[in-house]
Motif scaffolding. Sequence first.
Motif, PDB file in Angstrom:
ATOM      1  N   MET A 127       0.852  -1.189   0.000  1.00 34.12           N
ATOM      2  CA  MET A 127       0.000   0.000   0.000  1.00 34.12           C
ATOM      3  C   MET A 127       0.892   1.244   0.000  1.00 34.12           C
ATOM      4  N   ARG A 128       0.285   2.394  -0.328  1.00 31.40           N
ATOM      5  CA  ARG A 128       1.052   3.632  -0.469  1.00 31.40           C
ATOM      6  C   ARG A 128       0.363   4.769   0.283  1.00 31.40           C
ATOM      7  N   PRO A 129       1.145   5.716   0.815  1.00 31.12           N
ATOM      8  CA  PRO A 129       0.537   6.869   1.492  1.00 31.12           C
ATOM      9  C   PRO A 129      -0.016   7.875   0.484  1.00 31.12           C
ATOM     10  N   VAL A 130      -1.176   8.409   0.809  1.00 34.48           N
ATOM     11  CA  VAL A 130      -1.828   9.414  -0.049  1.00 34.48           C
ATOM     12  C   VAL A 130      -2.449  10.483   0.861  1.00 34.48           C
ATOM     13  N   ILE A 131      -2.902  11.564   0.252  1.00 35.83           N
ATOM     14  CA  ILE A 131      -3.605  12.606   1.006  1.00 35.83           C
ATOM     15  C   ILE A 131      -5.101  12.332   0.919  1.00 35.83           C
ATOM     16  N   ALA A 132      -5.725  12.037   2.039  1.00 32.21           N
ATOM     17  CA  ALA A 132      -7.168  11.806   2.083  1.00 32.21           C
ATOM     18  C   ALA A 132      -7.900  13.130   2.236  1.00 32.21           C
ATOM     19  N   VAL A 133      -8.997  13.253   1.518  1.00 32.60           N
ATOM     20  CA  VAL A 133      -9.830  14.456   1.595  1.00 32.60           C
ATOM     21  C   VAL A 133     -11.293  14.015   1.660  1.00 32.60           C
ATOM     22  N   ALA A 134     -12.169  14.927   2.050  1.00 31.16           N
ATOM     23  CA  ALA A 134     -13.596  14.616   2.091  1.00 31.16           C
ATOM     24  C   ALA A 134     -14.122  14.374   0.680  1.00 31.16           C
ATOM     25  N   LYS A 135     -15.207  13.621   0.592  1.00 30.47           N
ATOM     26  CA  LYS A 135     -15.781  13.284  -0.703  1.00 30.47           C
ATOM     27  C   LYS A 135     -16.025  14.549  -1.522  1.00 30.47           C
ATOM     28  N   GLY A 136     -15.549  14.538  -2.762  1.00 28.39           N
ATOM     29  CA  GLY A 136     -15.692  15.702  -3.621  1.00 28.39           C
ATOM     30  C   GLY A 136     -14.553  16.692  -3.505  1.00 28.39           C
ATOM     31  N   ASN A 137     -13.651  16.488  -2.543  1.00 25.55           N
ATOM     32  CA  ASN A 137     -12.473  17.342  -2.359  1.00 25.55           C
ATOM     33  C   ASN A 137     -12.865  18.825  -2.284  1.00 25.55           C
ATOM     34  N   PRO A 138     -13.668  19.206  -1.279  1.00 29.40           N
ATOM     35  CA  PRO A 138     -14.197  20.586  -1.207  1.00 29.40           C
ATOM     36  C   PRO A 138     -13.114  21.651  -1.106  1.00 29.40           C
ATOM     37  N   LYS A 139     -11.951  21.335  -0.548  1.00 29.75           N
ATOM     38  CA  LYS A 139     -10.891  22.348  -0.444  1.00 29.75           C
ATOM     39  C   LYS A 139      -9.960  22.322  -1.658  1.00 29.75           C
ATOM     40  N   ASN A 140     -10.295  21.484  -2.675  1.00 33.18           N
ATOM     41  CA  ASN A 140      -9.533  21.414  -3.926  1.00 33.18           C
ATOM     42  C   ASN A 140      -8.025  21.220  -3.671  1.00 33.18           C
ATOM     43  N   ILE A 141      -7.727  20.246  -2.858  1.00 33.68           N
ATOM     44  CA  ILE A 141      -6.326  19.935  -2.546  1.00 33.68           C
ATOM     45  C   ILE A 141      -5.771  19.028  -3.641  1.00 33.68           C
ATOM     46  N   GLN A 142      -4.745  19.508  -4.328  1.00 35.61           N
ATOM     47  CA  GLN A 142      -4.165  18.761  -5.455  1.00 35.61           C
ATOM     48  C   GLN A 142      -2.693  18.439  -5.268  1.00 35.61           C
ATOM     49  N   SER A 143      -2.069  19.072  -4.288  1.00 37.41           N
ATOM     50  CA  SER A 143      -0.630  18.872  -4.106  1.00 37.41           C
ATOM     51  C   SER A 143      -0.279  18.989  -2.632  1.00 37.41           C
ATOM     52  N   LEU A 144       0.946  18.631  -2.313  1.00 40.10           N
ATOM     53  CA  LEU A 144       1.419  18.753  -0.940  1.00 40.10           C
ATOM     54  C   LEU A 144       1.433  20.210  -0.503  1.00 40.10           C
ATOM     55  N   ASP A 145       1.781  21.120  -1.411  1.00 38.89           N
ATOM     56  CA  ASP A 145       1.843  22.547  -1.071  1.00 38.89           C
ATOM     57  C   ASP A 145       0.483  23.086  -0.650  1.00 38.89           C
ATOM     58  N   ASP A 146      -0.588  22.477  -1.133  1.00 33.04           N
ATOM     59  CA  ASP A 146      -1.931  22.956  -0.770  1.00 33.04           C
ATOM     60  C   ASP A 146      -2.223  22.768   0.717  1.00 33.04           C
ATOM     61  N   LEU A 147      -1.457  21.885   1.382  1.00 32.22           N
ATOM     62  CA  LEU A 147      -1.675  21.687   2.817  1.00 32.22           C
ATOM     63  C   LEU A 147      -1.200  22.874   3.639  1.00 32.22           C
ATOM     64  N   PHE A 148      -0.443  23.765   3.003  1.00 36.18           N
ATOM     65  CA  PHE A 148       0.069  24.929   3.725  1.00 36.18           C
ATOM     66  C   PHE A 148      -0.780  26.176   3.473  1.00 36.18           C
ATOM     67  N   ARG A 149      -1.867  26.033   2.725  1.00 32.73           N
ATOM     68  CA  ARG A 149      -2.745  27.181   2.484  1.00 32.73           C
ATOM     69  C   ARG A 149      -3.491  27.550   3.760  1.00 32.73           C
ATOM     70  N   ASP A 150      -3.838  28.825   3.865  1.00 32.36           N
ATOM     71  CA  ASP A 150      -4.632  29.279   5.013  1.00 32.36           C
ATOM     72  C   ASP A 150      -5.977  28.556   5.017  1.00 32.36           C
ATOM     73  N   GLY A 151      -6.384  28.154   6.190  1.00 31.35           N
ATOM     74  CA  GLY A 151      -7.681  27.517   6.338  1.00 31.35           C
ATOM     75  C   GLY A 151      -7.698  26.021   6.097  1.00 31.35           C
ATOM     76  N   VAL A 152      -6.543  25.443   5.783  1.00 38.25           N
ATOM     77  CA  VAL A 152      -6.465  23.995   5.576  1.00 38.25           C
ATOM     78  C   VAL A 152      -5.846  23.353   6.814  1.00 38.25           C
ATOM     79  N   LYS A 153      -6.616  22.481   7.448  1.00 40.53           N
ATOM     80  CA  LYS A 153      -6.132  21.760   8.629  1.00 40.53           C
ATOM     81  C   LYS A 153      -5.780  20.331   8.228  1.00 40.53           C
ATOM     82  N   THR A 154      -4.650  19.858   8.734  1.00 40.04           N
ATOM     83  CA  THR A 154      -4.123  18.552   8.324  1.00 40.04           C
ATOM     84  C   THR A 154      -3.908  17.638   9.525  1.00 40.04           C
ATOM     85  N   ALA A 155      -4.176  16.357   9.326  1.00 39.87           N
ATOM     86  CA  ALA A 155      -3.883  15.339  10.334  1.00 39.87           C
ATOM     87  C   ALA A 155      -2.835  14.369   9.775  1.00 39.87           C
ATOM     88  N   LEU A 156      -1.904  13.980  10.637  1.00 37.88           N
ATOM     89  CA  LEU A 156      -0.890  12.984  10.277  1.00 37.88           C
ATOM     90  C   LEU A 156      -0.877  11.885  11.327  1.00 37.88           C
TER      91      LEU A 156
END
Length: 545
Positions: A127-156
């Motif tokens: 298996m491989r690690p990926v970025i999980a998002v809510a169904k439909g990807n409401p925050k339009n996260i497409q890359s690792l850099d998008d995790l550093f945008r304002d208003g994006v909260k991340t869990a690891l």
Amino acid sequence: MRRNKEYLPTSRSGAVNSLYLFAGIVLLVLVGLGWVLVDMGAVQAKRGDELFMYCAAGMRVPIEKIVADYEREFGVPVRVTYDGSNTLLSAITAHQKGDLYLAADDLYIKQAQDTGLVQEMLPLATMRPVIAVAKGNPKNIQSLDDLFRDGVKTALGNPEQAAVGKMTKKLLTDSGHWEKIEARVTETGVFEPTVPAVANAVKVGAIDAGVIWDTTAKIFPGLDYVAVPELDPGASDVTLGVLTSSNQPTAALHFARYVAARDKGLPVFSEGGWEVVEGDVWADRPELTFYCGSVNRRAVEPVLEAFQKREGVVVNTVYNGCGILTGQMQTIVDQDQGKGFPDTYMACDVYYLDTVKEMFQDAVNVSDTEVVIAVQKGNPKNITSLQDLTKPGMRVSVGQPKQCTIGVLTKQLLEQEGVYEGVMDNVVTQTTTSALLVPTVATGSLDAALAYATDTLAEGDKIDVVRIKSPAGKAVQPFSIARSSNQKYLSRRLYTAISQSKDEFEEAGFHWRLDDVTGIEGADRLPGSQGTDFLDSPATISSPK
């Protein structure tokens, strides 16, 4: 007895005796039934009582299904505790109890094996690690850099608890993002102890994104996922380990084989999105067919006995000259379309493995032995070299080149030393296997035999040995796995058992060729030696095709 007889009326004596007889029969029946129940209990105990398994939390869905299937089929309960891979490893280390350990990354299994906590390892999936998002990807996260945008909260996953956390830390450290993402998650997000906890945080909307395994994202409702290049190199091998602390290793291995079987546990993983290994075909009591050159017999017999007992399997071993064994292989292929072809082959020398190389995918050189001259005790003919075997009147035995490896090596040795015709003029007997050579001298029938040094040890009180100083007089024993085998992983574990048997081989007179006796990776491959140029890297045995 007299008092009882006087007390009881004479007319009742027959009835009383019948009553005692009936009671005795009932007692015997109960005793017999008790022994049957005890015997049934012994059978159940042999199969295994309750098994205890430590399992990475991300594996819960497939394991619950597999455990239910196994319990229904065999009646053996399997109790499972779920948590982060590292947390479980800490518990195993502390308690030294349990039967099995399923980690989300084989790094933990290897660590457990290195510290003596795990005996056998059975690979299951990737298996491989990926970025999980809510169904439909409401925050339009497409890359690792998008995790550093304002208003994006991340869990690891917590690197100290979960395999996915440890993998994420390694990958993002390599890419140069770890310090930044760690600070960001510490400030606005959360570190969770398990993969399901990360996935659930994204699902309920508490978190916008989380790094989880792709397999978790596929089976977790309400999630989509995004693959990014920084995480792509992080393929993780899911591996099941049998713990050394198990008091019932045979039962534990039975369940482990069930989980790792291509027609039992692996389809459950596959349905859940895992990329599974090929796996062995399931059998309640698997059988391996092992073709083994006669020279290896003294060393491998005790290994095979212990292996069969621990695994609860049968190894049908055929010992013979390698010319005969390879001839049988060719006949099986030509006439029987491969039915009955051996799963594994340990040749007397790489020469005969080379003759069937297209039928085998993996091989490693385990040991070697030298060709020597066996002479009668006290060496009455004063034989000190190969040249002496050309003297008139000498009676010599050698192996038959078309039937056994010792015959081929002897022919090559004599030709290289320039004495082939002279020695062959004195050859009285050509044997079909190496095992038959030394007895011709030990019984006094012949003056000398060209034999393996290992075959001379058992007759040390009846013969002497003359060593031959020639590089051509050496046989190298390779172990290999057939391409056609349906039990490649079981065959690998047989190899592992052999690779851990240095003492048995050295006691049998062999020179040990494996640098690291715990696995394939440390094997001495002897680059350029005859018959080995077709062999894959030693590591291929850990990944059967």
